[in-house]
Motif scaffolding. Structure first.
Motif, mmCIF file in Angstrom:
data_model
loop_
_atom_site.group_PDB
_atom_site.id
_atom_site.type_symbol
_atom_site.label_atom_id
_atom_site.label_comp_id
_atom_site.label_asym_id
_atom_site.label_seq_id
_atom_site.Cartn_x
_atom_site.Cartn_y
_atom_site.Cartn_z
ATOM 1 N N GLY A 36 26.591 80.915 21.163
ATOM 2 C CA GLY A 36 26.139 79.706 22.182
ATOM 3 C C GLY A 36 25.047 80.735 22.765
ATOM 4 O O GLY A 36 24.502 79.961 23.523
ATOM 5 N N VAL A 37 24.720 81.977 22.311
ATOM 6 C CA VAL A 37 23.558 82.623 22.956
ATOM 7 C C VAL A 37 22.384 82.553 22.261
ATOM 8 O O VAL A 37 22.331 82.621 21.051
ATOM 9 N N ALA A 38 21.115 81.815 22.938
ATOM 10 C CA ALA A 38 19.975 81.504 22.073
ATOM 11 C C ALA A 38 18.948 82.885 22.034
ATOM 12 O O ALA A 38 18.555 83.197 21.188
ATOM 13 N N TRP A 39 18.950 83.654 23.100
ATOM 14 C CA TRP A 39 18.178 84.734 23.314
ATOM 15 C C TRP A 39 18.794 86.096 23.724
ATOM 16 O O TRP A 39 18.604 87.245 23.043
ATOM 17 N N PRO A 43 12.957 89.854 25.941
ATOM 18 C CA PRO A 43 12.263 90.129 24.715
ATOM 19 C C PRO A 43 12.296 89.016 23.606
ATOM 20 O O PRO A 43 11.308 88.301 23.074
ATOM 21 N N ALA A 44 13.615 88.629 23.384
ATOM 22 C CA ALA A 44 13.794 87.630 22.301
ATOM 23 C C ALA A 44 13.348 86.199 22.984
ATOM 24 O O ALA A 44 12.824 85.213 21.949
ATOM 25 N N PHE A 45 13.427 86.004 24.343
ATOM 26 C CA PHE A 45 12.969 84.710 24.823
ATOM 27 C C PHE A 45 11.381 84.783 24.817
ATOM 28 O O PHE A 45 10.917 83.671 24.291
ATOM 29 N N LEU A 46 10.785 85.706 24.997
ATOM 30 C CA LEU A 46 9.071 85.995 24.790
ATOM 31 C C LEU A 46 8.918 85.458 23.320
ATOM 32 O O LEU A 46 7.711 85.055 23.037
ATOM 33 N N GLY A 47 9.435 86.133 22.309
ATOM 34 C CA GLY A 47 9.343 85.741 20.768
ATOM 35 C C GLY A 47 9.327 84.288 20.733
ATOM 36 O O GLY A 47 8.732 83.694 20.069
ATOM 37 N N TYR A 48 10.572 83.627 21.344
ATOM 38 C CA TYR A 48 10.806 82.030 21.315
ATOM 39 C C TYR A 48 9.529 81.361 21.897
ATOM 40 O O TYR A 48 8.669 80.487 21.372
#
Length: 141
Positions: A36-39, A43-48
């Motif tokens: 259920g975790v997307a990021w 840092p992972a959110f910035l990649g997205y």
């Protein structure tokens, strides 16, 4: 009465959606890889963000990611406390349409549909149309 309840429910739903996404970006739902975790972290959110906005130079990806996050926090709080509901709802709808268009352009039509981004945007625009108007009188028809 139903109109007032529906506007409060929509305000809470939009706020919860925004705050949940922000919580995920800061790892509050768990690390990346947790169901259920997307990021799981910024840092992972910035990649997205880079995936959704591939035309942006790297120096502006952080600006876009932080701007979206700040907007979601401000709009979530405004909707939750009932501050300038019409404007907050309208801004929420514009932000959500922006996300949906970026997702559709970068990833295709399925992700924004599966994540109900278009639905949330429509709900925000309906809320903006209703705003904080007093409930309509009950007719005896």
């Amino acid at each position: 009465m139903e109109k007032r309840l529906s506007t409060v429910a929509m305000r809470i739903a939009l706020s919860a959606g925004f705050l949940s996404a922000v919580a995920d970006r800061f790892g509050l739902w768990g690390p990346l890889g947790t169901p259920g975790v997307a990021w799981g972290g910024f840092p992972a959110f910035l990649g997205y963000t880079k995936t959704l906005l591939p035309f942006l130079p790297d120096s502006l990806v952080s600006v876009a990611g932080w701007s979206a996050t700040a907007a979601e926090i401000v709009l979530a709080v405004a909707l939750l406390i009932g501050c300038r509901v019409r404007w907050s709802a309208l801004a929420s709808g514009v932000l959500l349409v922006t996300f949906a268009v970026a997702m559709t352009t970068a990833l295709g039509p399925e992700p924004p549909l599966s994540y109900s981004v278009w639905t949330a945007a429509a709900g925000a625009f309906l809320l903006a149309a209703q705003g904080t108007a007093p409930p309509e009188p009950i007719s005896s028809d």
